[in-house]
Every structure is written in structure tokens, then in C-alpha cells.
Design a protein around this motif. Structure first.
Motif, PDB file in Angstrom:
ATOM      1  N   LEU A  72       0.862  -1.109  -0.217  1.00 52.03           N
ATOM      2  CA  LEU A  72       0.124  -0.022  -0.206  1.00 52.03           C
ATOM      3  C   LEU A  72       0.759   1.234  -0.094  1.00 52.03           C
ATOM      4  O   LEU A  72       0.610   2.255  -0.725  1.00 52.03           O
ATOM      5  N   ALA A  76       0.507   4.108  -2.907  1.00 49.66           N
ATOM      6  CA  ALA A  76       0.335   5.592  -2.502  1.00 49.66           C
ATOM      7  C   ALA A  76       1.487   6.344  -2.977  1.00 49.66           C
ATOM      8  O   ALA A  76       1.373   7.431  -3.357  1.00 49.66           O
ATOM      9  N   PRO A 115      -6.849  10.529  -3.065  1.00 46.68           N
ATOM     10  CA  PRO A 115      -7.122  10.942  -1.694  1.00 46.68           C
ATOM     11  C   PRO A 115      -6.542  12.442  -1.304  1.00 46.68           C
ATOM     12  O   PRO A 115      -7.207  12.636  -0.118  1.00 46.68           O
ATOM     13  N   PHE A 196      -5.082   2.467  -1.684  1.00 52.32           N
ATOM     14  CA  PHE A 196      -6.066   3.207  -0.680  1.00 52.32           C
ATOM     15  C   PHE A 196      -7.251   3.688  -1.190  1.00 52.32           C
ATOM     16  O   PHE A 196      -7.349   4.194  -2.209  1.00 52.32           O
TER      17      PHE A 196
END
Length: 210
Positions: A72, A76, A115, A196
Motif C-alpha cells: 500500500l 500511494a 485521496p 488506498f
């Protein structure tokens, strides 16, 4: 328990942890690192559940979780390392529509809100729109994408309804748009975000602030 057995038990979680660290160091470039980390974590868990010491079970679970977290982190980092470009929302939306309706436009594209609230589009590189993180100032990225999708796709309103329903479940989505080969009409559907999945938590509009 002999010395060599003890050393072997210690080496197993060390190998699993080292493989997980290499995922981050190499930005996830080698599938072998993932397989190695999961394999050694599985060995540690198996030994811990068997005749091995209890701490080996804990160590195997920790390294397995660390492998997932490392993946992850890599995903990201890759997204956040894309260039940040500030654009005018209306001009950017008009540019997207123009790129998709011009002669020789691409047959498919992906678009989504990250995000951090920026908009990224994949598939329009050939017409000059790079895979950058497009910062919209005080505008809402989800609103811009919805307006773009409803203005382009024949089933855009239905896709937007599904998009909002998924956001309410805290499951971020990408819009996949395709142009029909025969009709030339664009259609829209959703694809889940890899990595995410939480949507932007600070959307500047009431509709997308969940």
C-alpha cells in the motif's frame, strides 16, 4: 531445541521482514519480493501453529501484515509522486470534453479523484493530457468528474448515481469511459481503486463530503 533449530526459527521471520522491506526499497518492482515475504511469513505462521514457539506465530502474522502495508505504501507513493499541476476547473473540464469528441480521440480512458482531492486521467496522453495530479484550487474534483461524465457518456447519470453510492460506503471509484466502435457513443462504468480506497475526506462541497 538445538542451536541450529533455534537459528532456523529466528532466520524465518528475519527473511520475511527483509523481503517486506525490499518491497518499499525497490518500489515493488519485483514480484519475487512479494512471494518471498508471503512465503516466509506463511512458514513462520505454520511453524507457530505447529510445534514451534508462540512468538513465531506472532512474528509471521506481523510480517504478513507488513507485506500488505508495504504494498500500500508503494502504491500511494507512486500516485503521490506524479506531478502536481494546478488547472482551472472549467477550462480543464472543457479540455477533457474536447479531447474526447475530436477526430481521432482515444477509445477509452480512466479518471478518478485521489485521496488528496486531485484529479488524474489515464488514457489521454496521446492528445496532450498527461497522468498528472490536477489540482483544482477550491473546486471539487468529484463534481468536475461527474459533470464531465454526464456531458460525455450516454449513461453518465446512471454511472454518477452509482459513483455517489460507492462514495457513501467510503469506497473510492474510477470512471471507465469507452467509445463505441460503431455508434461512437461514450459509455461509463465504475472500477474500484487499487490500494488506498478511502475517498477525499475534505471535499469542498456538501455532496461529496462523507
Amino acid at each position: 531445541m538445538g542451536v541450529w533449530q533455534t537459528v532456523g526459527l529466528v532466520v524465518v521471520p528475519v527473511l520475511a521482514g527483509w523481503s517486506a522491506l525490499r518491497i518499499v526499497a525497490r518500489q515493488g518492482a519485483r514480484a519475487l519480493d512479494y512471494l518471498s515475504a508471503l512465503f516466509w511469513s506463511g512458514v513462520a505462521v505454520g511453524l507457530g501453529l505447529g510445534d514451534g514457539p508462540g512468538w513465531l506465530l506472532v512474528a509471521g502474522c506481523v510480517t504478513a501484515v507488513a507485506t500488505v502495508l508495504a504494498h500500500l505504501v508503494v502504491v500511494a507513493a507512486r500516485r503521490m509522486n506524479q506531478p502536481l499541476v494546478t488547472v482551472d476547473p472549467e477550462a480543464f473540464r472543457a479540455r477533457l470534453l474536447a479531447a474526447c469528441t475530436a477526430d481521432g480521440s482515444p477509445e477509452a480512458l480512466l479518471a478518478g479523484v485521489g485521496p488528496d482531492g486531485t484529479v488524474t486521467v489515464w488514457g489521454l496522453e496521446a492528445v496532450g493530457i498527461a497522468r498528472d495530479r490536477h489540482h483544482l484550487g477550491g473546486a471539487c474534483g468529484s463534481c468536475l468528474l461527474e459533470e464531465f461524465v454526464t456531458g460525455l457518456a450516454v449513461d453518465g447519470e446512471q454511472a454518477v448515481e452509482q459513483y455517489r453510492a460507492q462514495l457513501r460506503r467510503r469506497a473510492n471509484q474510477l470512471f471507465l469511459l469507452r467509445r463505441g466502435v460503431i455508434s461512437g457513443d461514450w459509455t461509463a462504468e465504475l472500477r474500484p481503486v487499487q490500494g488506498f480506497k478511502a475517498p477525499y475526506a475534505y471535499a469542498p462541497c456538501r455532496v461529496h463530503r462523507y
